[in-house]
Design a protein around this motif. Structure first.
Motif, mmCIF file in Angstrom:
data_model
loop_
_atom_site.group_PDB
_atom_site.id
_atom_site.type_symbol
_atom_site.label_atom_id
_atom_site.label_comp_id
_atom_site.label_asym_id
_atom_site.label_seq_id
_atom_site.Cartn_x
_atom_site.Cartn_y
_atom_site.Cartn_z
ATOM 1 N N GLY A 1 110.940 -48.504 53.704
ATOM 2 C CA GLY A 1 111.284 -49.633 52.841
ATOM 3 C C GLY A 1 111.266 -49.197 51.394
ATOM 4 N N GLY A 2 111.293 -50.149 50.497
ATOM 5 C CA GLY A 2 111.334 -49.873 49.070
ATOM 6 C C GLY A 2 110.102 -49.172 48.530
ATOM 7 N N GLN A 3 108.981 -49.223 49.267
ATOM 8 C CA GLN A 3 107.735 -48.628 48.779
ATOM 9 C C GLN A 3 107.713 -47.105 48.944
ATOM 10 O OE1 GLN A 3 108.081 -50.186 51.640
ATOM 11 N NE2 GLN A 3 106.872 -49.210 53.215
ATOM 12 N N HIS A 4 108.701 -46.542 49.617
ATOM 13 C CA HIS A 4 108.703 -45.103 49.879
ATOM 14 C C HIS A 4 109.336 -44.345 48.718
ATOM 15 C CE1 HIS A 4 107.517 -44.817 54.187
ATOM 16 N NE2 HIS A 4 107.748 -46.108 54.096
ATOM 17 N N SER A 5 108.717 -43.213 48.368
ATOM 18 C CA SER A 5 109.318 -42.332 47.370
ATOM 19 C C SER A 5 109.884 -41.121 48.106
ATOM 20 C CB SER A 5 108.289 -41.894 46.332
ATOM 21 O OG SER A 5 107.542 -40.789 46.778
ATOM 22 N N GLU A 6 111.056 -40.696 47.700
ATOM 23 C CA GLU A 6 111.704 -39.576 48.375
ATOM 24 C C GLU A 6 110.862 -38.310 48.290
ATOM 25 O OE1 GLU A 6 115.880 -38.983 47.668
ATOM 26 O OE2 GLU A 6 116.197 -41.143 47.455
ATOM 27 N N GLU A 7 110.207 -38.097 47.160
ATOM 28 C CA GLU A 7 109.388 -36.895 46.995
ATOM 29 C C GLU A 7 108.198 -36.905 47.956
ATOM 30 O OE1 GLU A 7 106.555 -35.118 43.561
ATOM 31 O OE2 GLU A 7 108.593 -35.666 42.942
ATOM 32 N N ALA A 8 107.494 -38.023 48.038
ATOM 33 C CA ALA A 8 106.351 -38.130 48.946
ATOM 34 C C ALA A 8 106.806 -38.025 50.402
ATOM 35 C CB ALA A 8 105.607 -39.446 48.718
ATOM 36 N N ASP A 9 107.947 -38.642 50.721
ATOM 37 C CA ASP A 9 108.480 -38.560 52.079
ATOM 38 C C ASP A 9 108.841 -37.127 52.451
ATOM 39 O OD1 ASP A 9 108.153 -41.236 52.632
ATOM 40 O OD2 ASP A 9 110.248 -41.768 52.298
ATOM 41 N N ALA A 10 109.367 -36.365 51.500
ATOM 42 C CA ALA A 10 109.737 -34.975 51.768
ATOM 43 C C ALA A 10 108.495 -34.136 52.085
ATOM 44 C CB ALA A 10 110.496 -34.388 50.578
ATOM 45 N N VAL A 11 107.418 -34.355 51.340
ATOM 46 C CA VAL A 11 106.166 -33.630 51.585
ATOM 47 C C VAL A 11 105.607 -34.004 52.955
ATOM 48 C CG1 VAL A 11 103.758 -33.406 50.811
ATOM 49 C CG2 VAL A 11 105.624 -33.361 49.144
ATOM 50 N N ARG A 12 105.608 -35.287 53.242
ATOM 51 C CA ARG A 12 105.106 -35.795 54.521
ATOM 52 C C ARG A 12 105.925 -35.230 55.686
ATOM 53 N NH1 ARG A 12 102.965 -41.076 56.341
ATOM 54 N NH2 ARG A 12 104.054 -41.646 58.249
ATOM 55 N N THR A 13 107.259 -35.285 55.555
ATOM 56 C CA THR A 13 108.135 -34.766 56.606
ATOM 57 C C THR A 13 107.903 -33.279 56.818
ATOM 58 O OG1 THR A 13 109.798 -36.472 56.223
ATOM 59 C CG2 THR A 13 110.550 -34.443 57.289
ATOM 60 N N ARG B 1 96.922 -35.948 58.751
ATOM 61 C CA ARG B 1 96.469 -36.850 57.689
ATOM 62 C C ARG B 1 97.423 -38.007 57.434
ATOM 63 N NH1 ARG B 1 98.150 -34.119 52.122
ATOM 64 N NH2 ARG B 1 97.317 -36.078 51.402
ATOM 65 N N TYR B 2 98.448 -38.121 58.260
ATOM 66 C CA TYR B 2 99.448 -39.179 58.106
ATOM 67 C C TYR B 2 99.385 -40.160 59.273
ATOM 68 C CZ TYR B 2 101.245 -35.866 54.717
ATOM 69 O OH TYR B 2 101.361 -35.021 53.660
ATOM 70 N N ALA C 1 106.058 -29.064 60.233
ATOM 71 C CA ALA C 1 105.282 -27.823 60.376
ATOM 72 C C ALA C 1 104.333 -27.915 61.566
ATOM 73 C CB ALA C 1 104.507 -27.534 59.089
ATOM 74 N N ALA C 2 103.936 -29.136 61.918
ATOM 75 C CA ALA C 2 103.063 -29.354 63.073
ATOM 76 C C ALA C 2 103.864 -29.452 64.379
ATOM 77 C CB ALA C 2 102.236 -30.620 62.868
ATOM 78 N N GLY C 3 105.196 -29.274 64.292
ATOM 79 C CA GLY C 3 106.019 -29.246 65.489
ATOM 80 C C GLY C 3 106.790 -30.510 65.805
ATOM 81 N N TYR C 4 106.687 -31.526 64.952
ATOM 82 C CA TYR C 4 107.386 -32.788 65.191
ATOM 83 C C TYR C 4 108.746 -32.800 64.521
ATOM 84 C CZ TYR C 4 102.851 -34.490 66.683
ATOM 85 O OH TYR C 4 101.661 -34.647 67.344
ATOM 86 N N LYS C 5 109.674 -33.514 65.083
ATOM 87 C CA LYS C 5 110.951 -33.832 64.438
ATOM 88 C C LYS C 5 110.789 -35.228 63.858
ATOM 89 C CE LYS C 5 115.412 -34.056 63.611
ATOM 90 N NZ LYS C 5 116.030 -33.347 62.543
ATOM 91 N N VAL C 6 111.136 -35.398 62.600
ATOM 92 C CA VAL C 6 111.003 -36.689 61.930
ATOM 93 C C VAL C 6 112.398 -37.208 61.613
ATOM 94 C CG1 VAL C 6 110.080 -37.919 59.925
ATOM 95 C CG2 VAL C 6 108.789 -36.010 60.917
ATOM 96 N N ILE C 7 112.680 -38.436 62.056
ATOM 97 C CA ILE C 7 113.921 -39.089 61.667
ATOM 98 C C ILE C 7 113.553 -40.383 60.964
ATOM 99 C CG2 ILE C 7 115.397 -37.992 63.380
ATOM 100 C CD1 ILE C 7 115.229 -40.466 65.095
ATOM 101 N N ARG C 8 114.332 -40.700 59.925
ATOM 102 C CA ARG C 8 114.024 -41.843 59.072
ATOM 103 C C ARG C 8 115.203 -42.801 59.018
ATOM 104 N NH1 ARG C 8 109.803 -41.331 55.971
ATOM 105 N NH2 ARG C 8 108.713 -39.352 55.997
ATOM 106 N N PHE C 9 114.863 -44.079 58.995
ATOM 107 C CA PHE C 9 115.865 -45.124 58.837
ATOM 108 C C PHE C 9 115.354 -46.116 57.796
ATOM 109 C CE2 PHE C 9 116.212 -43.615 63.206
ATOM 110 C CZ PHE C 9 117.567 -43.319 63.296
#
Length: 118
Positions: A63-75, A45-46, A80-88
């Motif tokens: 960028g500035g539009q990201h919320s840490e809480e939403a990013d944590a749920v998304r990550t 769904r992402y 859980a689907a098997g991906y490694k997520v790295i953020r910059f």
């Protein structure tokens, strides 16, 4: 639902921040470790900013539009689907491009099998 994700990804590919455009200029055409990245790809769904299927690696430009809480749920969902997520952060991509690319390269080396070099 799936069609709307594809349409949204197409729209995002047409736009993008300066940081996303810069990062894409370095990820496209197998420039890092010979692996293929795709840009703005629906994953569940992402929509992943950059995806390397071979390494099961997602690179996110935040960028500035990201919320840490939403990013944590998304990550968590993507991992859980098997991906490694790295953020910059966008400012990191713009101000330290070499360091960001090295971080991506290191993660790719951890996640992809490479034959020994002669």
């Amino acid at each position: 639902m799936k069609r709307s994700g594809i349409n949204r990804a197409r729209t995002l590919r047409r736009g993008g921040t300066d940081a996303e455009k810069l990062l894409w200029s370095h990820l496209r055409n197998r420039q890092i470790e010979g692996v293929k990245f795709r840009r703005q790809v629906p994953v569940g769904r992402y929509i992943a900013d950059f995806l390397c299927v071979e390494a099961m690696l997602i690179v996110e430009a935040d960028g500035g539009q990201h919320s840490e809480e939403a990013d944590a749920v998304r990550t968590a969902a993507l991992e859980a689907a098997g991906y490694k997520v790295i953020r910059f952060w966008n400012n990191e991509i713009l101000g330290n491009t070499g360091g960001v690319l090295e971080g991506i390269r290191r993660e790719l080396l951890r996640r992809t099998p490479h034959p020994p070099t002669a």
